[in-house]
Design a protein around this motif. Structure first.
Motif, PDB file in Angstrom:
ATOM      1  N   VAL A  35       0.898  -1.174   0.009  1.00 29.75           N
ATOM      2  CA  VAL A  35      -0.015  -0.154  -0.025  1.00 29.75           C
ATOM      3  C   VAL A  35       0.874   1.105  -0.180  1.00 29.75           C
ATOM      4  O   VAL A  35       0.538   2.325  -0.360  1.00 29.75           O
ATOM      5  CB  VAL A  35      -0.830  -0.028   0.987  1.00 29.75           C
ATOM      6  CG1 VAL A  35      -2.028  -1.107   0.905  1.00 29.75           C
ATOM      7  CG2 VAL A  35      -0.387  -0.003   2.461  1.00 29.75           C
ATOM      8  N   SER A  36       1.986   0.980   0.193  1.00 34.48           N
ATOM      9  CA  SER A  36       3.205   2.270   0.336  1.00 34.48           C
ATOM     10  C   SER A  36       3.230   2.806  -1.189  1.00 34.48           C
ATOM     11  O   SER A  36       3.698   3.875  -1.417  1.00 34.48           O
ATOM     12  CB  SER A  36       4.458   2.022   1.047  1.00 34.48           C
ATOM     13  OG  SER A  36       5.080   1.295   0.257  1.00 34.48           O
ATOM     14  N   LEU A  37       2.768   1.876  -2.271  1.00 33.70           N
ATOM     15  CA  LEU A  37       3.058   2.231  -3.371  1.00 33.70           C
ATOM     16  C   LEU A  37       1.623   2.688  -4.239  1.00 33.70           C
ATOM     17  O   LEU A  37       1.723   2.998  -5.518  1.00 33.70           O
ATOM     18  CB  LEU A  37       3.594   1.090  -4.247  1.00 33.70           C
ATOM     19  CG  LEU A  37       4.928   0.566  -3.981  1.00 33.70           C
ATOM     20  CD1 LEU A  37       5.339  -0.725  -4.454  1.00 33.70           C
ATOM     21  CD2 LEU A  37       5.920   1.746  -3.965  1.00 33.70           C
ATOM     22  N   LEU A  38       0.833   2.777  -3.458  1.00 33.10           N
ATOM     23  CA  LEU A  38      -0.607   3.242  -3.953  1.00 33.10           C
ATOM     24  C   LEU A  38      -0.681   4.611  -3.568  1.00 33.10           C
ATOM     25  O   LEU A  38      -0.373   5.152  -2.482  1.00 33.10           O
ATOM     26  CB  LEU A  38      -1.693   2.534  -3.066  1.00 33.10           C
ATOM     27  CG  LEU A  38      -3.258   2.735  -3.550  1.00 33.10           C
ATOM     28  CD1 LEU A  38      -3.609   2.502  -4.938  1.00 33.10           C
ATOM     29  CD2 LEU A  38      -4.185   2.150  -2.477  1.00 33.10           C
ATOM     30  N   ARG A  39      -1.192   5.516  -4.813  1.00 33.32           N
ATOM     31  CA  ARG A  39      -1.085   6.939  -4.584  1.00 33.32           C
ATOM     32  C   ARG A  39      -2.566   7.334  -5.311  1.00 33.32           C
ATOM     33  O   ARG A  39      -2.893   7.116  -6.331  1.00 33.32           O
ATOM     34  CB  ARG A  39       0.010   7.397  -5.339  1.00 33.32           C
ATOM     35  CG  ARG A  39       0.229   8.868  -5.471  1.00 33.32           C
ATOM     36  CD  ARG A  39       1.583   9.490  -5.970  1.00 33.32           C
ATOM     37  NE  ARG A  39       1.580   9.173  -7.601  1.00 33.32           N
ATOM     38  CZ  ARG A  39       2.319   9.807  -8.240  1.00 33.32           C
ATOM     39  NH1 ARG A  39       2.985  10.885  -7.703  1.00 33.32           N
ATOM     40  NH2 ARG A  39       2.222   9.487  -9.428  1.00 33.32           N
ATOM     41  N   TYR A  40      -3.074   8.514  -4.720  1.00 32.45           N
ATOM     42  CA  TYR A  40      -4.309   9.301  -5.040  1.00 32.45           C
ATOM     43  C   TYR A  40      -3.686  10.388  -5.794  1.00 32.45           C
ATOM     44  O   TYR A  40      -3.031  10.877  -5.154  1.00 32.45           O
ATOM     45  CB  TYR A  40      -5.153   9.492  -4.009  1.00 32.45           C
ATOM     46  CG  TYR A  40      -6.431  10.376  -4.332  1.00 32.45           C
ATOM     47  CD1 TYR A  40      -7.188  10.092  -5.321  1.00 32.45           C
ATOM     48  CD2 TYR A  40      -6.377  11.734  -3.771  1.00 32.45           C
ATOM     49  CE1 TYR A  40      -8.233  10.920  -5.603  1.00 32.45           C
ATOM     50  CE2 TYR A  40      -7.400  12.765  -4.211  1.00 32.45           C
ATOM     51  CZ  TYR A  40      -8.360  12.227  -5.070  1.00 32.45           C
ATOM     52  OH  TYR A  40      -9.076  13.122  -5.454  1.00 32.45           O
ATOM     53  N   ILE A  41      -4.347  10.729  -6.806  1.00 35.77           N
ATOM     54  CA  ILE A  41      -3.815  11.912  -7.595  1.00 35.77           C
ATOM     55  C   ILE A  41      -5.380  12.833  -7.818  1.00 35.77           C
ATOM     56  O   ILE A  41      -5.939  12.189  -8.710  1.00 35.77           O
ATOM     57  CB  ILE A  41      -3.103  11.633  -8.993  1.00 35.77           C
ATOM     58  CG1 ILE A  41      -2.125  10.900  -8.785  1.00 35.77           C
ATOM     59  CG2 ILE A  41      -3.028  12.879  -9.739  1.00 35.77           C
ATOM     60  CD1 ILE A  41      -1.415  10.356  -9.960  1.00 35.77           C
ATOM     61  N   PRO A  42      -5.381  14.076  -7.030  1.00 31.78           N
ATOM     62  CA  PRO A  42      -6.633  14.686  -7.226  1.00 31.78           C
ATOM     63  C   PRO A  42      -6.767  15.140  -8.658  1.00 31.78           C
ATOM     64  O   PRO A  42      -5.923  15.567  -9.295  1.00 31.78           O
ATOM     65  CB  PRO A  42      -6.742  15.909  -6.066  1.00 31.78           C
ATOM     66  CG  PRO A  42      -5.157  15.711  -6.077  1.00 31.78           C
ATOM     67  CD  PRO A  42      -4.299  14.618  -6.346  1.00 31.78           C
ATOM     68  N   ALA A  43      -8.086  15.470  -9.241  1.00 30.14           N
ATOM     69  CA  ALA A  43      -8.399  16.132 -10.189  1.00 30.14           C
ATOM     70  C   ALA A  43      -7.761  17.621 -10.029  1.00 30.14           C
ATOM     71  O   ALA A  43      -7.996  18.154  -8.893  1.00 30.14           O
ATOM     72  CB  ALA A  43      -9.800  16.123 -10.680  1.00 30.14           C
ATOM     73  N   GLN A  44      -7.829  17.919 -11.066  1.00 25.82           N
ATOM     74  CA  GLN A  44      -7.236  19.475 -11.164  1.00 25.82           C
ATOM     75  C   GLN A  44      -8.259  20.335 -10.388  1.00 25.82           C
ATOM     76  O   GLN A  44      -9.543  20.388 -10.700  1.00 25.82           O
ATOM     77  CB  GLN A  44      -7.159  20.033 -12.610  1.00 25.82           C
ATOM     78  CG  GLN A  44      -6.642  21.372 -12.594  1.00 25.82           C
ATOM     79  CD  GLN A  44      -5.994  22.018 -13.916  1.00 25.82           C
ATOM     80  OE1 GLN A  44      -6.243  21.231 -15.010  1.00 25.82           O
ATOM     81  NE2 GLN A  44      -5.432  23.164 -14.002  1.00 25.82           N
ATOM     82  N   ASN A  45      -7.723  21.270  -9.590  1.00 23.74           N
ATOM     83  CA  ASN A  45      -8.842  22.316  -8.412  1.00 23.74           C
ATOM     84  C   ASN A  45     -10.011  21.206  -7.991  1.00 23.74           C
ATOM     85  O   ASN A  45     -10.688  22.005  -7.389  1.00 23.74           O
ATOM     86  CB  ASN A  45      -9.757  23.034  -9.482  1.00 23.74           C
ATOM     87  CG  ASN A  45      -8.669  23.923 -10.235  1.00 23.74           C
ATOM     88  OD1 ASN A  45      -7.788  24.386  -9.975  1.00 23.74           O
ATOM     89  ND2 ASN A  45      -8.746  24.187 -11.776  1.00 23.74           N
ATOM     90  N   ALA A  46      -9.575  20.044  -7.408  1.00 25.76           N
ATOM     91  CA  ALA A  46     -10.335  19.286  -6.538  1.00 25.76           C
ATOM     92  C   ALA A  46     -10.077  19.696  -5.090  1.00 25.76           C
ATOM     93  O   ALA A  46      -8.888  19.588  -4.633  1.00 25.76           O
ATOM     94  CB  ALA A  46     -10.284  17.714  -6.953  1.00 25.76           C
ATOM     95  N   ASN A  47     -10.903  19.989  -4.330  1.00 24.59           N
ATOM     96  CA  ASN A  47     -10.948  20.355  -2.918  1.00 24.59           C
ATOM     97  C   ASN A  47     -12.218  20.316  -2.076  1.00 24.59           C
ATOM     98  O   ASN A  47     -13.161  19.997  -2.782  1.00 24.59           O
ATOM     99  CB  ASN A  47     -10.196  21.634  -3.038  1.00 24.59           C
ATOM    100  CG  ASN A  47     -10.972  22.777  -3.458  1.00 24.59           C
ATOM    101  OD1 ASN A  47     -11.968  22.974  -2.915  1.00 24.59           O
ATOM    102  ND2 ASN A  47     -10.339  23.296  -4.519  1.00 24.59           N
ATOM    103  N   GLY A  48     -12.110  20.504  -0.823  1.00 28.84           N
ATOM    104  CA  GLY A  48     -13.239  20.378   0.047  1.00 28.84           C
ATOM    105  C   GLY A  48     -13.535  19.054   0.457  1.00 28.84           C
ATOM    106  O   GLY A  48     -12.907  17.857   0.202  1.00 28.84           O
TER     107      GLY A  48
END
Length: 75
Positions: A35-48
């Motif tokens: 799981v240390s190699l699993l990464r979430y990449i947010p969509a551009q301008n995603a927040n909240g």
């Protein structure tokens, strides 16, 4: 007997953004043993609050998976 932790099986992909495992896009039902190699990449301008989520199962080193799907929510 139950085994030791063997990773996560991604059931559904991120609702807003993407998941990568070892720098490669994750597919539904993919096993991610480290799981240390699993990464979430947010969509551009995603927040909240509740900006993204995905579901997964916990897998043991003997191939058994949790009967429940868990939800990871990204804030």
């Amino acid at each position: 007997t139950d085994g030791t932790f063997g990773g996560l099986q991604i059931i559904t992909l991120a609702t807003n953004g993407s998941l990568e495992y070892q720098n490669v896009p994750v597919t539904a039902n993919q096993l991610c043993p480290d799981v240390s190699l699993l990464r979430y990449i947010p969509a551009q301008n995603a927040n909240g609050t509740n900006s993204a989520s995905f579901t997964f199962k916990v897998v043991d080193d003997q191939g058994g998976a949790s009967s429940t799907d868990y939800i990871m929510t990204v804030n």
